[in-house]
Design a protein around this motif. Structure first.
Motif, short mmCIF file in Angstrom:
data_model
loop_
_atom_site.label_atom_id
_atom_site.label_comp_id
_atom_site.label_asym_id
_atom_site.label_seq_id
_atom_site.Cartn_x
_atom_site.Cartn_y
_atom_site.Cartn_z
N MET A 1 0.65 -1.10 0.04
CA MET A 1 -0.01 0.06 -0.01
C MET A 1 0.92 1.16 0.03
N ALA A 2 1.92 1.26 0.84
CA ALA A 2 2.84 2.35 0.90
C ALA A 2 3.50 2.71 -0.34
N HIS A 3 4.15 1.45 -1.01
CA HIS A 3 4.81 1.68 -2.24
C HIS A 3 3.82 2.21 -3.19
N PHE A 4 2.61 1.97 -3.45
CA PHE A 4 1.69 2.27 -4.46
C PHE A 4 1.34 3.76 -4.27
N LEU A 5 1.35 4.09 -3.08
CA LEU A 5 0.96 5.79 -2.74
C LEU A 5 2.32 6.38 -3.00
N ARG A 6 3.31 6.03 -2.77
CA ARG A 6 4.46 6.62 -2.95
C ARG A 6 4.63 7.08 -4.46
N THR A 7 4.56 5.80 -5.12
CA THR A 7 4.49 5.93 -6.67
C THR A 7 3.81 6.80 -7.37
N MET A 8 2.35 6.78 -6.89
CA MET A 8 1.39 7.37 -7.32
C MET A 8 1.88 8.89 -6.93
N ARG A 9 2.30 9.29 -5.87
CA ARG A 9 2.80 10.59 -5.61
C ARG A 9 3.79 11.10 -6.38
N ASP A 10 4.73 10.23 -6.77
CA ASP A 10 5.89 10.56 -7.42
C ASP A 10 5.21 11.00 -9.03
N GLU A 11 4.19 10.03 -9.66
CA GLU A 11 3.97 10.24 -10.84
C GLU A 11 3.13 11.59 -10.91
N LEU A 12 2.33 11.90 -9.87
CA LEU A 12 1.32 12.94 -10.15
C LEU A 12 2.36 14.17 -10.16
N VAL A 13 3.33 14.23 -9.15
CA VAL A 13 4.39 15.01 -9.20
C VAL A 13 5.05 15.72 -10.39
N GLN A 14 5.42 14.70 -11.31
CA GLN A 14 5.97 14.73 -12.47
C GLN A 14 5.03 15.11 -13.44
N LEU A 15 3.74 14.87 -13.38
CA LEU A 15 2.70 15.27 -14.17
C LEU A 15 2.35 17.12 -13.91
#
Length: 626
Positions: free
Chosen positions: A55-69
């Motif tokens: 769960m934590a890995h998924f949310l960190r990945t999501m955060r980083d992808e949204l930041v890039q966008l």
């Protein structure tokens, strides 16, 4: 090289759901990943929520992808803020405000709802589980269910109240274009008829699109009321008596209300008589255009034909009488039902003649619809075989003790208590709903417990109880109550927070633990422990339990497909027949007759015939296998 501008490597944007964005907000606020997974995800459709680490890995990945966008699509100020945060911390540290800005800048990453998406993909796990419990597993199924049931669709889904239903429907409406599905106009409307509960609805309109209302909300146009019209214009029915009438009824509806008032202490009779009279009034006013007190023999014959094939505008699925989708007919009536309707109307008109409201009874000249006299009036083919009945009892025990959610466990125990009361004592559904604790007493008889009993170890003795109740035709009788049933009732009373064995214990034996958030339900159940189940509600409780037992794999794997199908379609009344077919094997017929409350021993003998037929069927299968 280090001074050359670096190119950002942005991965292909993946799609995220509303639940994902909500979970990320919680993650930014330092909510533990395990709590986020439990609150916002269903592991069956979100494998990334299986463990806190994933769960934590998924949310960190999501955060980083949204930041890039956001770096690509956001404002220069936001981009500078995010770059500084990345330089300082290695990854962007977001606050609630900056996360909202990131979400706005990365809207391209939001998933588009599709009809085939599981409801758990978009709604919280508890909401998705409650929808799935009624077979609503996809967005397409949810839209279809809402469109079929109208504004009261949420009544059939446990713990989905009107406020939650309004939120769900509003979300579906916002995504109508992307879903390619249209929500019916009245789905998010109030589930009851327009106006206050005591406001009358004037029936009428085009017969193809009529304005309908049940009898308690019904008002008739003045010109068809059978009384005095507006401004002194007489709309008096042509069949009104000229002599002094014994009832103070200024118009036809008042006269019919006076007739039904005679049955105020017989609720079952009142319900069916009201149904037949309201059907006739609706037809006479809307289709025929005549007042009830002006109906002739020709009108009565035309209505008899209408009963054989009601108009589509008058038929529809069963709905609450407060619903705008209520219809007087649920489909085509059987010949017996047509004949019953004619007899009820003939009796009502006869009484109106006797009290000198009408001059004559046109129904006297109308023959009953032709029917076939059945060889067996009581249909016992739905009775469960002994083996399946024993397996079903065991499955109910398991469901009552192994349900993970406490509310679900309480519902299972309520269903078990009602089913055992009917299946072990042969009481009718209405009798089980009205049975009271003060009428249940221990008897001076003890028995040795059988195998499979929930009351205690095999070989122990337990006391039989007796229940006194009022059955059909207001006849009082006493029936035996098994130790298993008493044990199930004790468990149900504990769920209600009451002591079954307390001195002076009173109240309904089976009562609802959850009351729908509707005006009528809240008004009826001001004291939940003192109000019994409505007869239809008890039937729904049993039917729902049977469908879930057949579908969730609680029954033994040895059950055949036919047996599972029989369980799934078992009604509350089938348990009375189950008792009859089992009791007739070990009790004298006159004893079974007394317990079941049959007026004739011939009716009870049907269970003997049923057992004999089962024996012949089994012998036929045995001989054919040789």
């Amino acid at each position: 090289m280090a001074n050359q501008p670096q190119l950002l490597s942005v991965p292909s944007p993946r799609t995220y759901t509303r639940a994902d964005f909500t979970a990320l907000r919680a993650f930014v606020q330092q909510i533990p990943p395990a709590t986020i997974a439990r609150l916002y995800y269903d592991p069956d459709v979100a494998p990334h929520a299986a463990t806190p680490e994933t769960m934590a890995h998924f949310l960190r990945t999501m955060r980083d992808e949204l930041v890039q966008l956001a770096l690509l699509h956001g404002s220069p100020v936001l981009a500078d803020h995010l770059k500084n945060s990345i330089r300082k911390h290695g990854s962007a540290k977001l606050t609630a405000m900056s996360l909202r800005m990131v979400e706005d800048a990365s809207r391209l990453a939001a998933a588009v709802p599709a009809p085939q998406h599981a409801v758990g993909f978009w709604f919280r796990p508890l909401v998705a589980q409650r929808l799935a419990g009624e077979g609503i597993t996809t967005l397409q199924a949810l839209v279809d269910y809402c469109n079929t049931h109208g504004g009261s669709w949420w009544r059939s889904v446990p713990r989905i109240g009107p406020l939650r239903a309004r939120i769900l429907v509003a979300w579906l409406r916002r995504h109508e274009a992307t879903l390619g599905l249209r929500i019916a106009a009245d789905v998010d409307a109030r589930p009851w008829l327009p106006g206050p509960a005591d406001e009358a609805v004037v029936i009428g309109g085009d017969p193809a699109t009529p304005r309908l209302a049940p009898f308690e909300r019904m008002a008739v146009p003045a010109e068809l009321s059978g009384g005095d019209g507006p401004a002194g214009v007489s709309a008096r029915g042509t069949n009104r008596a000229g002599a002094f009438a014994f009832i103070r009824a200024p118009h036809d509806l008042a006269a019919l209300h006076a007739y039904l008032h005679r049955y105020r202490d017989r609720p079952a009779t009142l319900r069916v008589y009201t149904r037949e009279l309201e059907r006739f009034v609706l037809w006479a006013v809307i289709v025929r255009g005549v007042a009830v007190s002006s109906a002739t023999v020709e009108d009565c014959e035309a209505y008899k034909d209408f009963l054989a094939q009601p108009a589509p505008a008058f038929t529809g699925p069963k709905r609450p009488r407060t619903s705008g989708r209520w219809r007087p007919f649920t489909g085509t009536l059987s010949a017996d039902s047509q004949a019953y309707a004619v007899r009820v109307l003939r009796a009502a008109f006869r009484w109106l003649v006797e009290v000198r409201y009408l001059a004559g009874n046109p129904w006297h000249a109308v023959h009953d619809p032709a029917t076939v006299t059945q060889e067996l009036r009581v249909q016992v083919d739905r009775a469960l075989p002994a083996t399946l009945w024993a397996q079903l009892r065991h499955a109910l025990d398991l469901a009552s003790s192994e349900a993970t959610e406490e509310t679900a466990a309480c519902q299972w125990r309520a269903a078990r208590a009602a089913i055992l009361l009917m299946g072990d004592s042969g009481v009718r559904r209405s009798e089980a709903a009205q049975a009271c604790r003060e009428n249940l007493q221990p008897a001076d008889v003890r028995i040795n417990l059988r195998a499979g009993s929930t009351h205690g170890p095999v070989g122990d003795s337990a006391r039989i109880w007796t229940l006194t109740l009022i059955g059909k035709r207001r006849r009082q009788r006493t029936v035996p109550v098994s130790p298993d049933t008493v044990a199930a009732l004790r468990a149900h009373w504990r769920d209600r927070g009451r002591d079954f064995d307390a001195p002076g214990a009173h109240g309904p034996l089976v009562a609802p633990l959850v009351v729908p958030a509707t005006r009528d339900a809240q008004r009826r159940h001001t004291n939940i422990n003192e109000m019994p189940y409505a007869v239809d509600a008890l039937g729904r409780l049993v039917r729902t339990a049977m469908k879930r037992l057949a579908g969730q794999g609680t029954l033994p794997t040895t059950c055949s497909a036919d047996e599972l199908a029989q369980v799934a379609t078992t009604s509350a009344h089938a348990f009375r027949h189950t008792f009859g077919t089992q009791a007739i094997k070990q009790m004298p017929p006159n004893v079974v007759q007394s317990i079941l409350g049959h007026t004739s021993l011939q009716t009870t003998s049907i269970y003997t015939r049923a057992e004999r037929q089962q024996m012949l069927d089994a012998a036929g299968r045995f001989y054919s296998a040789e």
